[in-house]
Enzyme design. Structure first.
Site, mmCIF file in Angstrom:
data_model
loop_
_atom_site.group_PDB
_atom_site.id
_atom_site.type_symbol
_atom_site.label_atom_id
_atom_site.label_comp_id
_atom_site.label_asym_id
_atom_site.label_seq_id
_atom_site.Cartn_x
_atom_site.Cartn_y
_atom_site.Cartn_z
ATOM 1 N N TYR A 1 -9.767 19.095 9.032
ATOM 2 C CA TYR A 1 -9.088 18.449 7.901
ATOM 3 C C TYR A 1 -7.566 18.480 8.097
ATOM 4 C CZ TYR A 1 -7.355 17.585 3.179
ATOM 5 O OH TYR A 1 -6.670 17.078 2.101
ATOM 6 N N SER B 1 -1.243 16.000 2.243
ATOM 7 C CA SER B 1 -1.641 17.268 1.620
ATOM 8 C C SER B 1 -0.874 18.425 2.257
ATOM 9 C CB SER B 1 -3.135 17.499 1.821
ATOM 10 O OG SER B 1 -3.468 18.826 1.462
HETATM 11 N N1 LIG Z 1 -6.337 17.383 -6.011
HETATM 12 C C1 LIG Z 1 -5.681 18.116 -5.135
HETATM 13 O O1 LIG Z 1 -5.526 19.342 -5.274
HETATM 14 C C2 LIG Z 1 -5.068 17.468 -3.911
HETATM 15 C C3 LIG Z 1 -4.125 18.187 -3.167
HETATM 16 C C4 LIG Z 1 -3.561 17.598 -2.041
HETATM 17 C C5 LIG Z 1 -3.941 16.322 -1.677
HETATM 18 N N2 LIG Z 1 -4.870 15.649 -2.417
HETATM 19 C C6 LIG Z 1 -5.250 14.299 -1.995
HETATM 20 O O2 LIG Z 1 -4.910 13.385 -3.023
HETATM 21 C C7 LIG Z 1 -5.829 12.280 -3.013
HETATM 22 C C8 LIG Z 1 -6.428 12.106 -4.404
HETATM 23 O O3 LIG Z 1 -7.119 13.270 -4.753
HETATM 24 P P1 LIG Z 1 -7.791 13.519 -6.201
HETATM 25 O O4 LIG Z 1 -7.875 14.988 -6.362
HETATM 26 O O5 LIG Z 1 -7.094 12.688 -7.216
HETATM 27 O O6 LIG Z 1 -9.319 13.039 -6.121
HETATM 28 P P2 LIG Z 1 -10.249 12.258 -5.136
HETATM 29 O O7 LIG Z 1 -11.629 12.599 -5.525
HETATM 30 O O8 LIG Z 1 -9.875 12.523 -3.720
HETATM 31 O O9 LIG Z 1 -9.945 10.731 -5.497
HETATM 32 C C9 LIG Z 1 -10.476 10.155 -6.614
HETATM 33 C C10 LIG Z 1 -10.271 8.647 -6.582
HETATM 34 O O10 LIG Z 1 -10.587 8.072 -5.296
HETATM 35 C C11 LIG Z 1 -11.691 7.156 -5.428
HETATM 36 N N3 LIG Z 1 -12.457 7.223 -4.178
HETATM 37 C C12 LIG Z 1 -12.972 8.333 -3.594
HETATM 38 N N4 LIG Z 1 -13.613 7.995 -2.449
HETATM 39 C C13 LIG Z 1 -13.479 6.647 -2.307
HETATM 40 C C14 LIG Z 1 -13.916 5.717 -1.320
HETATM 41 N N5 LIG Z 1 -14.647 6.086 -0.267
HETATM 42 N N6 LIG Z 1 -13.595 4.410 -1.473
HETATM 43 C C15 LIG Z 1 -12.875 4.005 -2.545
HETATM 44 N N7 LIG Z 1 -12.432 4.845 -3.506
HETATM 45 C C16 LIG Z 1 -12.733 6.154 -3.388
HETATM 46 C C17 LIG Z 1 -12.407 7.655 -6.692
HETATM 47 O O11 LIG Z 1 -13.186 6.676 -7.340
HETATM 48 P P3 LIG Z 1 -14.744 6.446 -6.988
HETATM 49 O O12 LIG Z 1 -15.376 7.805 -6.929
HETATM 50 O O13 LIG Z 1 -15.257 5.595 -8.080
HETATM 51 O O14 LIG Z 1 -14.736 5.755 -5.669
HETATM 52 C C18 LIG Z 1 -11.206 8.016 -7.565
HETATM 53 O O15 LIG Z 1 -10.592 6.842 -8.067
HETATM 54 C C19 LIG Z 1 -6.848 12.608 -1.910
HETATM 55 O O16 LIG Z 1 -6.455 11.998 -0.706
HETATM 56 C C20 LIG Z 1 -6.751 14.119 -1.810
HETATM 57 O O17 LIG Z 1 -7.193 14.624 -0.570
HETATM 58 C C21 LIG Z 1 -5.443 16.177 -3.529
#
Ligand SMILES: NC(=O)c1ccc[n+]([C@@H]2O[C@H](COP(=O)([O-])OP(=O)(O)OC[C@H]3O[C@@H](n4cnc5c(N)ncnc54)[C@H](OP(=O)(O)O)[C@@H]3O)[C@@H](O)[C@H]2O)c1
Length: 258
Positions: free
Chosen positions: A158, A143
Site C-alpha cells: 500500500y 496518504s
Molecule cells: N479516511 C482516512 O483516514 C484516509 C486517510 C488517508 C487517505 N485516505 C484516502 O482518501 C480517499 C477517500 O477516503 P475515504 O475515507 O473518504 O473513503 P473511501 O471508502 O476510500 O471512499 C469513499 C468514496 O469512494 C467511492 N468509491 C470507492 N471505491 C470506488 C470505485 N471502485 N469506483 C468508484 N467509486 C468508488 C465511494 O462510493 P461507492 O462505494 O458508492 O463507490 C465513496 O464515494 C481514499 O483514497 C483513501 O485511501 C483516507
C-alpha cells in the site's frame, strides 16, 4: 426547491458521494464550481447530489466503478457531453490492503496499483484537453502511509502505491505546467470518514477503542483525528492557488513531524 444555476466552472470528484470526496465536493461548490461526482452506488450519489444541491449547486452524477478498465474513458465521455472545460479534477478514490510481506497477494497488489496509481493517471490523461482549456488543476488524494510507517500495521504494498502517486504528482506537475495545468496532492493523516468508522472503529472492543483514542492523542500533536472538512479546506486552497504546483500538502494534525 432552490434554483440551480450553472457557474460554467466544473469540478470532477471521484468518490464524491461520501467521506473526503463529499466534503471536498462541498468545499469546491462553495467556491463556485458545478460538480460532477463519480462513484459506484447510485443511491449514495443521488443522496449526495440532493444534499449538495440544497444551496443551488448544479450537481451531475456519473455512476461508475473506477476499477473497470473502460471507466476513465466512459467518465471522460460523460464529462465531454457537459463541458469542454474542466477547472478541477480530484482523484480521490483509492484502496488499502494491509498485509505482511508473506501474506501480500499479487491480486491485492494489482488492485491497489490500479486504483491508486493507474486510474488517477488514466483519468488525468482522458480529461487533459478539458483541463488545458480551463488552465485547471489536478488534486490527487494520497496518504500519510507514503512516509509514515506504523508498528504492527504492515503496509509495504500500500505504501508503495502512495509513494508512486506522490512521485507521479510531481512528474505531471513538471510535464503539464507549460500547458497551464497545475498538479498537487494532499497527504491526509487518519480522517474520521464513514469508511474509517466501518472498517476500523466499528469492529473494535471497548478496550481497543480506549487504546485507539489514547494512541491518537499521543501520536498527533493536535491530539485528534482529522475531519473530512480539514482535508476539504486544503483541497479548496490547492484548487485556487495559482502559483502552486507539484506540492504534496501534508494535512495530518502533525502526525508525520513526530
Ligand atoms: N479516511 C482516512 O483516514 C484516509 C486517510 C488517508 C487517505 N485516505 C484516502 O482518501 C480517499 C477517500 O477516503 P475515504 O475515507 O473518504 O473513503 P473511501 O471508502 O476510500 O471512499 C469513499 C468514496 O469512494 C467511492 N468509491 C470507492 N471505491 C470506488 C470505485 N471502485 N469506483 C468508484 N467509486 C468508488 C465511494 O462510493 P461507492 O462505494 O458508492 O463507490 C465513496 O464515494 C481514499 O483514497 C483513501 O485511501 C483516507
Amino acid at each position: 426547491m432552490p434554483e440551480h444555476r450553472t457557474t460554467g466552472r466544473f469540478a470532477v470528484v471521484t468518490g464524491g458521494s461520501e467521506g473526503l470526496g463529499l466534503a471536498i465536493a462541498a468545499a469546491l461548490a462553495r467556491d463556485g464550481a458545478d460538480l460532477i461526482l463519480v462513484a459506484r452506488n447510485r443511491d449514495k450519489l443521488e443522496t449526495a447530489a440532493k444534499e449538495l444541491g440544497r444551496h443551488g449547486t448544479v450537481v451531475h452524477t456519473v455512476p461508475a466503478d473506477l476499477s473497470a478498465p473502460d471507466a476513465p474513458a466512459r467518465i471522460a465521455a460523460h464529462v465531454g457531453n457537459l463541458t469542454d472545460r474542466l477547472d478541477t479534477l480530484v482523484n480521490n478514490v483509492g484502496t488499502a490492503h494491509f498485509a505482511s510481506l508473506a501474506d501480500t497477494t499479487v491480486d491485492e497488489m494489482n488492485t491497489m496499483w490500479h486504483l491508486n496509481v493507474q486510474v488517477p493517471l488514466l483519468l488525468s490523461r482522458q480529461l487533459l484537453p478539458a483541463l488545458v482549456n480551463a488552465r485547471g488543476s489536478i488534486i490527487n488524494i494520497s496518504s500519510y502511509w507514503a512516509r509514515k510507517m506504523v508498528a504492527g500495521r504492515h503496509s509495504a504494498a500500500y505504501s508503495a502505491t502512495r509513494g508512486a502517486l506522490n512521485s507521479m504528482t510531481r512528474a505531471l506537475a513538471s510535464e503539464l505546467g507549460p500547458q497551464g495545468v497545475r498538479v498537487n496532492a494532499i497527504a491526509p493523516g487518519a480522517v474520521r470518514t464513514p469508511q474509517y468508522e466501518r472498517s476500523y472503529l466499528a469492529p473494535m472492543t471497548a478496550e481497543e477503542r480506549t487504546a485507539h483514542d489514547a494512541q491518537i492523542e499521543h501520536s498527533y500533536p493536535l491530539g485528534r483525528l482529522g475531519t473530512p472538512e480539514d482535508v476539504a479546506t486544503a483541497a479548496a486552497y490547492l484548487a485556487s492557488a495559482q502559483w502552486t504546483t507539484g506540492t504534496i500538502l501534508t494535512v495530518d494534525g502533525g502526525l508525520t513531524i513526530r
